[in-house]
Design an enzyme around this catalytic site. Structure first.
Site, PDB file in Angstrom:
ATOM      1  N   ARG A 127       0.977  -0.986  -0.329  1.00 15.24           N
ATOM      2  CA  ARG A 127      -0.004   0.026   0.062  1.00 15.24           C
ATOM      3  C   ARG A 127       0.191   1.316  -0.132  1.00 15.24           C
ATOM      4  O   ARG A 127       1.997   1.165   0.544  1.00 15.24           O
ATOM      5  CB  ARG A 127      -0.837   0.343   1.084  1.00 15.24           C
ATOM      6  CG  ARG A 127      -1.639   1.288   1.353  1.00 15.24           C
ATOM      7  CD  ARG A 127      -2.719   1.559   1.835  1.00 15.24           C
ATOM      8  NE  ARG A 127      -2.220   1.297   4.094  1.00 15.24           N
ATOM      9  CZ  ARG A 127      -2.926   0.167   4.717  1.00 15.24           C
ATOM     10  NH1 ARG A 127      -4.614   0.986   4.770  1.00 15.24           N
ATOM     11  NH2 ARG A 127      -2.523   0.422   5.963  1.00 15.24           N
ATOM     12  N   ARG A 171      -1.173  -5.098  15.425  1.00 20.87           N
ATOM     13  CA  ARG A 171      -2.317  -4.420  14.716  1.00 20.87           C
ATOM     14  C   ARG A 171      -3.747  -5.523  14.138  1.00 20.87           C
ATOM     15  O   ARG A 171      -4.812  -5.962  15.117  1.00 20.87           O
ATOM     16  CB  ARG A 171      -2.521  -4.025  13.262  1.00 20.87           C
ATOM     17  CG  ARG A 171      -2.056  -2.408  13.439  1.00 20.87           C
ATOM     18  CD  ARG A 171      -1.632  -1.444  12.822  1.00 20.87           C
ATOM     19  NE  ARG A 171      -2.560  -1.463  11.266  1.00 20.87           N
ATOM     20  CZ  ARG A 171      -2.334  -1.259   9.823  1.00 20.87           C
ATOM     21  NH1 ARG A 171      -0.883  -0.904   9.685  1.00 20.87           N
ATOM     22  NH2 ARG A 171      -3.590  -0.456   9.202  1.00 20.87           N
TER      23      ARG A 171
HETATM   24  P1  AP5 Z   1      -7.464  -0.417   2.506  1.00 20.03           P
HETATM   25  O1  AP5 Z   1      -8.441   0.293   1.592  1.00 20.03           O
HETATM   26  O2  AP5 Z   1      -6.426   1.162   2.235  1.00 20.03           O
HETATM   27  O3  AP5 Z   1      -7.421  -0.987   3.887  1.00 20.03           O
HETATM   28  P2  AP5 Z   1      -8.591  -0.424   5.139  1.00 20.03           P
HETATM   29  O4  AP5 Z   1      -9.513  -1.302   5.761  1.00 20.03           O
HETATM   30  O5  AP5 Z   1      -8.923   0.911   4.853  1.00 20.03           O
HETATM   31  O6  AP5 Z   1      -7.072  -0.726   5.996  1.00 20.03           O
HETATM   32  P3  AP5 Z   1      -6.741   0.689   7.310  1.00 20.03           P
HETATM   33  O7  AP5 Z   1      -5.453  -0.023   7.480  1.00 20.03           O
HETATM   34  O8  AP5 Z   1      -6.765   1.838   6.631  1.00 20.03           O
HETATM   35  O9  AP5 Z   1      -7.498  -0.167   8.372  1.00 20.03           O
HETATM   36  P4  AP5 Z   1      -6.914  -0.143   9.701  1.00 20.03           P
HETATM   37  O10 AP5 Z   1      -7.915  -0.450  10.147  1.00 20.03           O
HETATM   38  O11 AP5 Z   1      -5.000  -0.748   9.516  1.00 20.03           O
HETATM   39  O12 AP5 Z   1      -6.089   1.633   9.601  1.00 20.03           O
HETATM   40  P5  AP5 Z   1      -6.934   2.976  10.566  1.00 20.03           P
HETATM   41  O13 AP5 Z   1      -6.880   3.908   9.347  1.00 20.03           O
HETATM   42  O14 AP5 Z   1      -8.210   2.940  10.289  1.00 20.03           O
HETATM   43  O15 AP5 Z   1      -6.761  -1.358   1.825  1.00 20.03           O
HETATM   44  C1  AP5 Z   1      -5.494  -1.885   1.998  1.00 20.03           C
HETATM   45  C2  AP5 Z   1      -4.629  -1.808   0.337  1.00 20.03           C
HETATM   46  O16 AP5 Z   1      -5.575  -2.972  -0.574  1.00 20.03           O
HETATM   47  C3  AP5 Z   1      -4.637  -0.716  -0.608  1.00 20.03           C
HETATM   48  O17 AP5 Z   1      -2.800  -0.721  -0.997  1.00 20.03           O
HETATM   49  C4  AP5 Z   1      -5.029  -1.250  -1.041  1.00 20.03           C
HETATM   50  O18 AP5 Z   1      -4.686  -0.251  -2.563  1.00 20.03           O
HETATM   51  C5  AP5 Z   1      -5.635  -2.751  -1.509  1.00 20.03           C
HETATM   52  N1  AP5 Z   1      -6.838  -3.077  -1.781  1.00 20.03           N
HETATM   53  C6  AP5 Z   1      -7.879  -2.684  -0.986  1.00 20.03           C
HETATM   54  N2  AP5 Z   1      -9.424  -3.570  -1.939  1.00 20.03           N
HETATM   55  C7  AP5 Z   1      -8.278  -4.713  -2.910  1.00 20.03           C
HETATM   56  C8  AP5 Z   1      -8.804  -5.395  -3.752  1.00 20.03           C
HETATM   57  N3  AP5 Z   1     -10.372  -6.563  -3.419  1.00 20.03           N
HETATM   58  N4  AP5 Z   1      -8.218  -5.884  -4.406  1.00 20.03           N
HETATM   59  C9  AP5 Z   1      -6.464  -5.778  -4.521  1.00 20.03           C
HETATM   60  N5  AP5 Z   1      -5.839  -5.081  -3.470  1.00 20.03           N
HETATM   61  C10 AP5 Z   1      -7.144  -4.377  -2.667  1.00 20.03           C
HETATM   62  O19 AP5 Z   1      -6.406   3.368  11.504  1.00 20.03           O
HETATM   63  C11 AP5 Z   1      -4.879   3.698  11.933  1.00 20.03           C
HETATM   64  C12 AP5 Z   1      -5.076   3.313  13.084  1.00 20.03           C
HETATM   65  O20 AP5 Z   1      -5.930   4.274  13.514  1.00 20.03           O
HETATM   66  C13 AP5 Z   1      -5.289   2.714  13.600  1.00 20.03           C
HETATM   67  O21 AP5 Z   1      -4.249   1.298  14.048  1.00 20.03           O
HETATM   68  C14 AP5 Z   1      -5.559   3.462  15.646  1.00 20.03           C
HETATM   69  O22 AP5 Z   1      -4.256   2.973  16.148  1.00 20.03           O
HETATM   70  C15 AP5 Z   1      -6.258   4.602  15.418  1.00 20.03           C
HETATM   71  N6  AP5 Z   1      -7.432   4.077  15.354  1.00 20.03           N
HETATM   72  C16 AP5 Z   1      -8.604   4.653  13.931  1.00 20.03           C
HETATM   73  N7  AP5 Z   1      -9.684   4.321  14.614  1.00 20.03           N
HETATM   74  C17 AP5 Z   1     -10.041   4.118  15.858  1.00 20.03           C
HETATM   75  C18 AP5 Z   1     -10.590   3.511  16.876  1.00 20.03           C
HETATM   76  N8  AP5 Z   1     -11.925   4.040  16.888  1.00 20.03           N
HETATM   77  N9  AP5 Z   1     -10.109   3.519  18.055  1.00 20.03           N
HETATM   78  C19 AP5 Z   1      -9.058   3.365  18.748  1.00 20.03           C
HETATM   79  N10 AP5 Z   1      -8.187   3.705  17.451  1.00 20.03           N
HETATM   80  C20 AP5 Z   1      -8.302   3.795  16.392  1.00 20.03           C
HETATM   81 MG    MG Z   2      -8.408   2.914   5.650  1.00 23.22          MG
END
Ligand code: AP5
Ligand code: MG
Ligand code: ZN
Length: 216
Positions: A127, A171
């Site tokens: 990514r 994670r």
């Molecule tokens: P992508 O769409 O980026 O996946 P995602 O599910 O959004 O993954 P994230 O890493 O953003 O999720 P996360 O839950 O770890 O992080 P968040 O930002 O929410 O896709 C991933 C990759 O795959 C991309 O390269 C894409 O192109 C590819 N792809 C997608 N679909 C595909 C397909 N069908 N085929 C092929 N390739 C594909 O959170 C980050 C951090 O913030 C957390 O770890 C935590 O520390 C904090 N945080 C956020 N929310 C909270 C909360 N509610 N409470 C406490 N801490 C929080």
């Molecule tokens: Mg995301």
């Protein structure tokens, strides 16, 4: 419409969320994006949150609930939204239920994107994210037209700090312990819809669309 997008890290929540909010005219509320945005602006909230995010830990419930509360109640209450990455704990889910009560509203659906750990790793390692608009690319599956440059805004692409192998492992572990119980929580409330996240970008989108059409 009020939706939740759930699924393990790297499942494709953000990718699908961006498409759905465009097509269904919803506000996109991603707590991860909000934290990263605040970090880019060097705000104290973002700097503090990044201390946890960097190693793959959750930001505290207190801070996270507060930023969502502000967002939902600003500009006289959001009516149609998609939450991506919130709630992530039962405590957060209860807080969201209270907020919706105050709004005299309720969720329409919770979409769970199902993918295996192997697929998650491949997706996260490849990514790349835009340093300006947050758009997401993948070196193999969704490369930008020009290497390292965002197609939509021309921003430089970077690899998220929490996409390092050790953080990814944390994670995933934390997801299983703290977030996975939400699947049962929403299933028991009749709100959960699972989609196969291992299909193509378009394949996953079509499954989600079928769920949303079925709600109407
Ligand atoms: P992508 O769409 O980026 O996946 P995602 O599910 O959004 O993954 P994230 O890493 O953003 O999720 P996360 O839950 O770890 O992080 P968040 O930002 O929410 O896709 C991933 C990759 O795959 C991309 O390269 C894409 O192109 C590819 N792809 C997608 N679909 C595909 C397909 N069908 N085929 C092929 N390739 C594909 O959170 C980050 C951090 O913030 C957390 O770890 C935590 O520390 C904090 N945080 C956020 N929310 C909270 C909360 N509610 N409470 C406490 N801490 C929080
Ligand atoms: Mg995301
Ligand atoms: Zn961009």
């Amino acid at each position: 419409m009020k939706l939740l997008m759930m699924g393990p890290p790297g499942a494709g929540k953000g990718t699908q969320a961006k498409k759905i909010v465009g097509d269904y005219h919803l506000s996109n509320i991603s707590t991860g994006e909000m934290f990263r945005d605040s970090y880019r602006k060097k705000e104290s909230l973002g700097l503090l949150a990044m201390e946890f995010i960097r190693d793959g830990h959750l930001v505290s419930d207190e801070i996270t609930i507060e930023i969502v509360r502000r967002r939902l109640f600003e500009s006289n209450k959001e009516k149609n939204f998609l939450l991506d990455g919130f709630p992530r704990t039962i405590f957060q889910a209860e807080a969201l239920a209270d907020m919706l009560d105050v709004m005299q509203s309720s969720l329409d659906a919770v979409i769970q994107i199902v993918v295996s750990d192997d697929v998650i790793l491949t997706r996260m390692v490849g990514r790349r994210s835009c340093s300006i608009c947050g758009a997401t690319y993948h070196l193999d599956f969704k490369p930008p037209k020009v290497e390292n440059v965002c197609d939509s805004c021309g921003g430089v692409l970077y690899q998220r700090e929490d996409d390092k192998r050790e953080s990814v492992k944390n994670r995933l572990d934390i997801y299983k312990i703290k977030t996975q119980p939400l699947i049962e929580y929403y299933k028991s409330r009749g709100l959960l819809y699972e989609v196969d996240g291992e299909k193509s970008f378009e394949g996953v989108y079509q499954e989600i669309k079928a769920v949303l059409e079925g709600l109407a």
